[in-house]
Motif scaffolding. Structure first.
Motif, PDB file in Angstrom:
ATOM      1  N   VAL A  41       3.219  -3.555   3.353  1.00  0.00           N
ATOM      2  CA  VAL A  41       4.513  -3.099   2.855  1.00  0.00           C
ATOM      3  C   VAL A  41       4.266  -1.748   2.196  1.00  0.00           C
ATOM      4  O   VAL A  41       3.390  -1.629   1.339  1.00  0.00           O
ATOM      5  N   SER A  42       5.006  -0.727   2.643  1.00  0.00           N
ATOM      6  CA  SER A  42       4.903   0.590   2.002  1.00  0.00           C
ATOM      7  C   SER A  42       6.329   1.021   1.683  1.00  0.00           C
ATOM      8  O   SER A  42       6.997   1.673   2.477  1.00  0.00           O
ATOM      9  N   ASP A  43       6.769   0.607   0.522  1.00  0.00           N
ATOM     10  CA  ASP A  43       8.181   0.663   0.149  1.00  0.00           C
ATOM     11  C   ASP A  43       8.474   1.965  -0.591  1.00  0.00           C
ATOM     12  O   ASP A  43       8.427   2.012  -1.819  1.00  0.00           O
ATOM     13  N   LEU A  44       8.787   3.011   0.174  1.00  0.00           N
ATOM     14  CA  LEU A  44       9.050   4.324  -0.408  1.00  0.00           C
ATOM     15  C   LEU A  44      10.499   4.726  -0.198  1.00  0.00           C
ATOM     16  O   LEU A  44      11.162   4.259   0.729  1.00  0.00           O
ATOM     17  N   PHE A  45      10.984   5.632  -1.036  1.00  0.00           N
ATOM     18  CA  PHE A  45      12.372   6.093  -0.954  1.00  0.00           C
ATOM     19  C   PHE A  45      12.579   7.035   0.221  1.00  0.00           C
ATOM     20  O   PHE A  45      13.509   6.869   1.014  1.00  0.00           O
ATOM     21  N   ASP A  46      11.743   8.013   0.374  1.00  0.00           N
ATOM     22  CA  ASP A  46      11.886   9.040   1.401  1.00  0.00           C
ATOM     23  C   ASP A  46      11.288   8.560   2.720  1.00  0.00           C
ATOM     24  O   ASP A  46      10.121   8.188   2.775  1.00  0.00           O
ATOM     25  N   PHE A  47      12.074   8.579   3.789  1.00  0.00           N
ATOM     26  CA  PHE A  47      11.610   8.024   5.060  1.00  0.00           C
ATOM     27  C   PHE A  47      10.422   8.807   5.623  1.00  0.00           C
ATOM     28  O   PHE A  47       9.461   8.212   6.139  1.00  0.00           O
ATOM     29  N   GLU A  48      10.458  10.111   5.544  1.00  0.00           N
ATOM     30  CA  GLU A  48       9.345  10.901   6.080  1.00  0.00           C
ATOM     31  C   GLU A  48       8.052  10.629   5.318  1.00  0.00           C
ATOM     32  O   GLU A  48       6.976  10.566   5.915  1.00  0.00           O
TER      33      GLU A  48
ATOM     34  N   ALA B 258       0.186  -7.333  -8.336  1.00  0.00           N
ATOM     35  CA  ALA B 258      -1.202  -7.204  -8.802  1.00  0.00           C
ATOM     36  C   ALA B 258      -2.157  -6.700  -7.729  1.00  0.00           C
ATOM     37  O   ALA B 258      -3.157  -6.036  -8.039  1.00  0.00           O
ATOM     38  N   HIS B 259      -1.910  -7.015  -6.461  1.00  0.00           N
ATOM     39  CA  HIS B 259      -2.831  -6.616  -5.402  1.00  0.00           C
ATOM     40  C   HIS B 259      -2.427  -5.326  -4.706  1.00  0.00           C
ATOM     41  O   HIS B 259      -2.945  -5.008  -3.631  1.00  0.00           O
ATOM     42  N   SER B 260      -1.503  -4.577  -5.294  1.00  0.00           N
ATOM     43  CA  SER B 260      -1.059  -3.333  -4.680  1.00  0.00           C
ATOM     44  C   SER B 260      -2.186  -2.302  -4.658  1.00  0.00           C
ATOM     45  O   SER B 260      -3.022  -2.242  -5.567  1.00  0.00           O
ATOM     46  N   ILE B 261      -2.183  -1.488  -3.612  1.00  0.00           N
ATOM     47  CA  ILE B 261      -3.161  -0.417  -3.451  1.00  0.00           C
ATOM     48  C   ILE B 261      -2.381   0.888  -3.401  1.00  0.00           C
ATOM     49  O   ILE B 261      -1.606   1.125  -2.473  1.00  0.00           O
ATOM     50  N   ILE B 262      -2.558   1.727  -4.406  1.00  0.00           N
ATOM     51  CA  ILE B 262      -1.743   2.927  -4.566  1.00  0.00           C
ATOM     52  C   ILE B 262      -2.666   4.107  -4.832  1.00  0.00           C
ATOM     53  O   ILE B 262      -3.419   4.102  -5.814  1.00  0.00           O
ATOM     54  N   GLY B 263      -2.631   5.122  -3.952  1.00  0.00           N
ATOM     55  CA  GLY B 263      -3.482   6.260  -4.221  1.00  0.00           C
ATOM     56  C   GLY B 263      -3.675   7.179  -3.032  1.00  0.00           C
ATOM     57  O   GLY B 263      -3.039   7.053  -1.982  1.00  0.00           O
ATOM     58  N   GLY B 264      -4.602   8.118  -3.224  1.00  0.00           N
ATOM     59  CA  GLY B 264      -5.004   9.015  -2.166  1.00  0.00           C
ATOM     60  C   GLY B 264      -5.949   8.324  -1.201  1.00  0.00           C
ATOM     61  O   GLY B 264      -6.263   7.132  -1.361  1.00  0.00           O
ATOM     62  N   PRO B 265      -6.448   9.034  -0.207  1.00  0.00           N
ATOM     63  CA  PRO B 265      -7.259   8.408   0.844  1.00  0.00           C
ATOM     64  C   PRO B 265      -8.454   7.617   0.337  1.00  0.00           C
ATOM     65  O   PRO B 265      -8.698   6.491   0.808  1.00  0.00           O
ATOM     66  N   GLU B 266      -9.200   8.128  -0.615  1.00  0.00           N
ATOM     67  CA  GLU B 266     -10.382   7.411  -1.087  1.00  0.00           C
ATOM     68  C   GLU B 266     -10.005   6.145  -1.854  1.00  0.00           C
ATOM     69  O   GLU B 266     -10.643   5.102  -1.711  1.00  0.00           O
ATOM     70  N   THR B 267      -8.954   6.236  -2.664  1.00  0.00           N
ATOM     71  CA  THR B 267      -8.501   5.057  -3.410  1.00  0.00           C
ATOM     72  C   THR B 267      -8.003   3.977  -2.463  1.00  0.00           C
ATOM     73  O   THR B 267      -8.318   2.780  -2.625  1.00  0.00           O
ATOM     74  N   VAL B 268      -7.235   4.373  -1.465  1.00  0.00           N
ATOM     75  CA  VAL B 268      -6.714   3.403  -0.497  1.00  0.00           C
ATOM     76  C   VAL B 268      -7.849   2.813   0.322  1.00  0.00           C
ATOM     77  O   VAL B 268      -7.883   1.597   0.577  1.00  0.00           O
ATOM     78  N   ARG B 269      -8.777   3.631   0.728  1.00  0.00           N
ATOM     79  CA  ARG B 269      -9.920   3.124   1.501  1.00  0.00           C
ATOM     80  C   ARG B 269     -10.687   2.066   0.714  1.00  0.00           C
ATOM     81  O   ARG B 269     -10.998   0.988   1.232  1.00  0.00           O
TER      82      ARG B 269
ATOM     83  N   ILE C  29       0.855  -1.186   0.000  1.00  0.00           N
ATOM     84  CA  ILE C  29       0.000   0.000   0.000  1.00  0.00           C
ATOM     85  C   ILE C  29       0.888   1.233   0.000  1.00  0.00           C
ATOM     86  O   ILE C  29       1.795   1.357   0.827  1.00  0.00           O
ATOM     87  N   VAL C  30       0.621   2.135  -0.912  1.00  0.00           N
ATOM     88  CA  VAL C  30       1.270   3.440  -0.922  1.00  0.00           C
ATOM     89  C   VAL C  30       0.170   4.485  -0.821  1.00  0.00           C
ATOM     90  O   VAL C  30      -0.688   4.591  -1.708  1.00  0.00           O
ATOM     91  N   ALA C  31       0.185   5.222   0.284  1.00  0.00           N
ATOM     92  CA  ALA C  31      -0.828   6.247   0.522  1.00  0.00           C
ATOM     93  C   ALA C  31      -0.182   7.626   0.472  1.00  0.00           C
ATOM     94  O   ALA C  31       0.904   7.843   1.013  1.00  0.00           O
ATOM     95  N   ALA C  32      -0.866   8.550  -0.183  1.00  0.00           N
ATOM     96  CA  ALA C  32      -0.403   9.932  -0.300  1.00  0.00           C
ATOM     97  C   ALA C  32      -1.641  10.820  -0.418  1.00  0.00           C
ATOM     98  O   ALA C  32      -2.762  10.313  -0.582  1.00  0.00           O
ATOM     99  N   PRO C  33      -1.487  12.118  -0.331  1.00  0.00           N
ATOM    100  CA  PRO C  33      -2.666  12.989  -0.429  1.00  0.00           C
ATOM    101  C   PRO C  33      -3.428  12.869  -1.738  1.00  0.00           C
ATOM    102  O   PRO C  33      -4.642  13.077  -1.783  1.00  0.00           O
ATOM    103  N   THR C  34      -2.736  12.514  -2.834  1.00  0.00           N
ATOM    104  CA  THR C  34      -3.411  12.381  -4.126  1.00  0.00           C
ATOM    105  C   THR C  34      -3.000  11.083  -4.805  1.00  0.00           C
ATOM    106  O   THR C  34      -1.930  10.529  -4.531  1.00  0.00           O
ATOM    107  N   ASP C  35      -3.847  10.633  -5.725  1.00  0.00           N
ATOM    108  CA  ASP C  35      -3.512   9.441  -6.508  1.00  0.00           C
ATOM    109  C   ASP C  35      -2.231   9.648  -7.303  1.00  0.00           C
ATOM    110  O   ASP C  35      -1.381   8.749  -7.390  1.00  0.00           O
ATOM    111  N   ALA C  36      -2.073  10.823  -7.885  1.00  0.00           N
ATOM    112  CA  ALA C  36      -0.916  11.090  -8.737  1.00  0.00           C
ATOM    113  C   ALA C  36       0.380  11.018  -7.937  1.00  0.00           C
ATOM    114  O   ALA C  36       1.373  10.421  -8.388  1.00  0.00           O
TER     115      ALA C  36
END
Length: 328
Positions: free
Chosen positions: A305-312, A276-287, A221-228
Motif C-alpha cells: 500500500v502506497s497511500d499518497l495524495f498526488d497520483f504522479e 507499526a510496520h510501515s516503511i517510509i524513506g529514500g531508497p536506502e531506508t526502503v531497501r 511503503i512510501v518511497a521518495a528520493p529522500t527520507d524527509a
C-alpha cells in the motif's frame, strides 16, 4: 526477495472525484505490470466517501480490461456480506472474461459499520458462518457434479484461486486447514503477524489448490528520493488514520509539514500501533526495511500500500519500490 503486489482502495482525494480515482487505479495497474508487480487487488469497503471500491467485482473488471497480464483480484471480498452463490457468479464471469488472471481473496470482517451492514441486508453475526461459506463458494466454482441441480453460470469449473485474508489467528488457522494461500493485513493490524504466520505454516494441510504454504504480507511503503520527502508524503495516510478515530469522513488530504500539528497524542499512539510496520524513506531506508521484513516473515509475497495524495508521486513511489526490490 518476495514477489511484489499492490493493494488498491481507489481513494478520492480533496479536489478530485470518484471517476478519476477509479481511472487512476486502472492506470496504476497498467504501469505496475510493466514494473513487474505480480497482482493488483481491490479491497471491499462500504460507506467510506474516500474509497471507491465497494462494488469490488466491477472495479476488478475495470482494471482487468485496461491491463494485459497482471493478475487482478479481490483483497478482499468480505464474504459475510454476500451469498457465496452470487460471488461465484461474479468471479466466474470475471474468470471467463479474463482467463488465468483473476484471484479471489476472502475476509470475514464486514468492511463497514453496523448501520451499513443492515443496509446490506446481512445479519451482524453472519461472520460465524465464514468457514462454511468459503467451502460453499469453493464448491460453486468447482466442476459440476453428477445430479447437481444448481449451477453457478458462469462460475462452475472456473476454480478461481481462493485466498484467506485476515489480521488474527482465525484466518491463519482456516487457511491452513483448507490448504489455501494466506494474506495477513499487517498494513493496518500488525500485532499478530508473527504468530499468525507461524500457525499457518505449522498447521498447513496440502490441498488440490496448493501443496505447500504460501504467505502474503501487507505493508505500507512510501518511497521518495529522500527520507524527509517520504515522511512528508506519508502524512496524508497518517491524517486518514487519525480521521478514523475521530469518526470523520474526509477525502484524502494533501501532505503537511508536521503531522504533530494534526493529531493528538492519543491519535498518534493509536495510528502508530496500526502503522507499526510501515516503511517510509529514500531508497536506502526502503531497501533496508523491505529486506528486514522479508527476513523476519519469510513472506512469499509483499502486498504494498502506497497511500499518497498526488497520483504522479504515487506512481513514482511504486516504481521506486519495484526497482529497489529488483536490486535486492
Amino acid at each position: 526477495m518476495p514477489r511484489l503486489s499492490i493493494l488498491e482502495l481507489g481513494r478520492v482525494r480533496e479536489g478530485g472525484d470518484r471517476r478519476t480515482a477509479l481511472d487512476e487505479a486502472r492506470e496504476l495497474a497498467r504501469q505496475a505490470e510493466d514494473w513487474g508487480y505480480e497482482r493488483f487487488w481491490i479491497a471491499e469497503h462500504h460507506n467510506m466517501p474516500a474509497v471507491t471500491t465497494a462494488a469490488t467485482s466491477l472495479v476488478i473488471a475495470h482494471v482487468a480490461a485496461g491491463t494485459r497480464r497482471i493478475r487482478v483480484g479481490a483483497g478482499g471480498v468480505m464474504l459475510p456480506n454476500h451469498a457465496p452463490y452470487i460471488i461465484a457468479e461474479q468471479f466466474g464471469t470475471l474468470a471467463t472474461l479474463f482467463p488465468g488472471r483473476i484471484d479471489l481473496g476472502l475476509g470475514r470482517a464486514p468492511g463497514t459499520d453496523q448501520l451499513t451492514l443492515r443496509a446490506l441486508r446481512r445479519p451482524p453475526g453472519n461472520s460465524d458462518n465464514f468457514p462454511q461459506d468459503v467451502q460453499e463458494l469453493q464448491a460453486w466454482l468447482a466442476p459440476v457434479q453428477p445430479g447437481q441441480r444448481i449451477e453457478a453460470v458462469p462460475g462452475s469449473g472456473t476454480e478461481v484461486p481462493l485466498w484467506i485474508l485476515g489480521s488474527s489467528l482465525f484466518g491463519a488457522q482456516l487457511a491452513a486447514e483448507l490448504g489455501l494461500p494466506y494474506g495477513f493485513a499487517s498494513h493496518f493490524a500488525p500485532q499478530a503477524l508473527d504468530q499468525a504466520l507461524a500457525i499457518y505454516r505449522e498447521r498447513f494441510k496440502p490441498s488440490p489448490q496448493l501443496d505447500k504454504p504460501y504467505a502474503l504480507v501487507g505493508v505500507n511503503i512510501v518511497a521518495a528520493p529522500t527520507d524527509a520527502e517520504a515522511r512528508r508524503l506519508a502524512t496524508s495516510q497518517q491524517m486518514s488514520f487519525a480521521d478514523i478515530f475521530r469518526g470523520a469522513r474526509n477525502l484524502t488530504r494533501p501532505p503537511i509539514d508536521d503531522i504533530e500539528d494534526y493529531w493528538t497524542p492519543q491519535e498518534k499512539a493509536q495510528a502508530s500501533q496500526m502503522l507499526a510496520h510501515s516503511i517510509i524513506g529514500g531508497p536506502e531506508t526502503v531497501r533496508a526495511g523491505m529486506q528486514a521484513l522479508a527476513e523476519r516473515t519469510g513472506a512469499d509475497e509483499l502486498m504494498v500500500v502506497s497511500d499518497l495524495f498526488d497520483f504522479e508521486l504515487r506512481l513514482r513511489s511504486f516504481r521506486m519500490i519495484a526497482e529497489i526490490a529488483g536490486a535486492l
